[in-house]
Enzyme design. Sequence first.
Site, short mmCIF file in Angstrom:
data_model
loop_
_atom_site.label_atom_id
_atom_site.label_comp_id
_atom_site.label_asym_id
_atom_site.label_seq_id
_atom_site.Cartn_x
_atom_site.Cartn_y
_atom_site.Cartn_z
N SER A 157 36.12 34.15 37.19
CA SER A 157 34.94 34.90 37.60
C SER A 157 34.86 36.19 36.81
O SER A 157 35.88 36.75 36.40
CB SER A 157 35.02 35.22 39.10
N TYR A 183 40.41 39.83 45.26
CA TYR A 183 39.67 38.79 44.55
C TYR A 183 39.83 38.95 43.05
O TYR A 183 40.09 37.97 42.32
CB TYR A 183 38.19 38.85 44.93
#
Length: 320
Positions: A157, A183
Amino acid sequence: MTLFNAKSTTDDVLAGVDLSGKRILVTGVSAGLGVETARALAARGADVVGAARDLAKARRATDAVRAAADASGGSFDLIALDLASLASVRAAADALHADGRMFDIVIANAGVMATPQGRTADGFETQFGTNHLGHFTFINRIASLINAGGRLVNLASAGHRFADVDLGDPNFDAAPYDPWIAYGRSKTANILFAVEFDRRHRDRGVRAVAVHPGGIATELGRHLSDEDMEALVAQLNATAAATGAPAFEYKSIPQGAATSVWAAAVADAEAVGGRYCEDCRVGAIVEGDGIRDGVRSYALDVARAQALWTKSEELVGERF
C-alpha cells in the site's frame, strides 16, 4: 506493448491472456479485491485456489468466481487460512503440501487496516502479525510448491509511507499504539518481504513483487468511521495540492485488482522482480511526507529486507 494506467481494469489487463493450465493461489477471497482477482484469473482458464479465514463467507462471496471458472474451463477451490493464527497458517501449508500440486503464481492479497490495538493468536500486534508474519510464514512454508518461473505478488500500500518497520519494537510494547503507524509498518514489511523473497528465489526463476492497488472502498476500511475516511482523503488531497498532483479519486474494485493481475501474469518478470508497482507500472522511489505516488527508499532497502527476514524468523520460531 500496451501501456496500462490507474483506470485500467482486470479485464483490460488480461484481455487476450490465456491462463489455461496455470495454478494460482490467492489469499483473502471472501470480499473485495481478492474475489475480483480470483474471478479475473479464473475467467482466463486458470485453476484458482482461494484462501480465506471464513469459508462460509468466502463461498457466498465467490459465486461469480465459480461461474467464471466453469465458463472458461478453469477451476476454483477454497482452503481455510487464518493469517492471525500460526496454527492455521501451518495447517493450511501442510494441506497444500499433502495435496502436492504446484503453483505458478501466489498472490498474498489478504490483510487488515487501521485496526484497534489488539494481538493475534500468537501475541503479535494485529496488523504486523496478520499482514506480514502470517503471510511470511505461509508463503515460506509453501515456497517449494511454486514452480520455477513462478511469481509471488504481495499486496502492499501507499500506506507504507506512514512508517518504516520497527525491528526493536514490532508489537508496540514500548511505543504508544497508533493504528496508521501500525498499518504503515505492516505494509512496509510486505514490500521488504517481496524484496528479500525475490533475492532468495530469483536464481530458480521465481520472482516476487509488491503492489499498491490504489484507494478502493472495500471491507478493508471496516474499522474506520466516515470521519476517519474524510480525514484521510483530506490528507491525500493536501499532499496532491502541494505536489501539483490531481485530487484523490477512488478506484473501482476491478481497477484496484488490475495491478495485482498485471504484476502476476502480464508484466515482464525482470522488470518487476523485487520492485514496488502501482497503476500497472513500476513505481519510482519518491521521498517526502504524505500518502502519494511512489515508494519510499526504506521499503526497498536490501539490508533492511534481510534484517526483517531474520527478525521475522525469530518471532515465528522458524528458519526458512
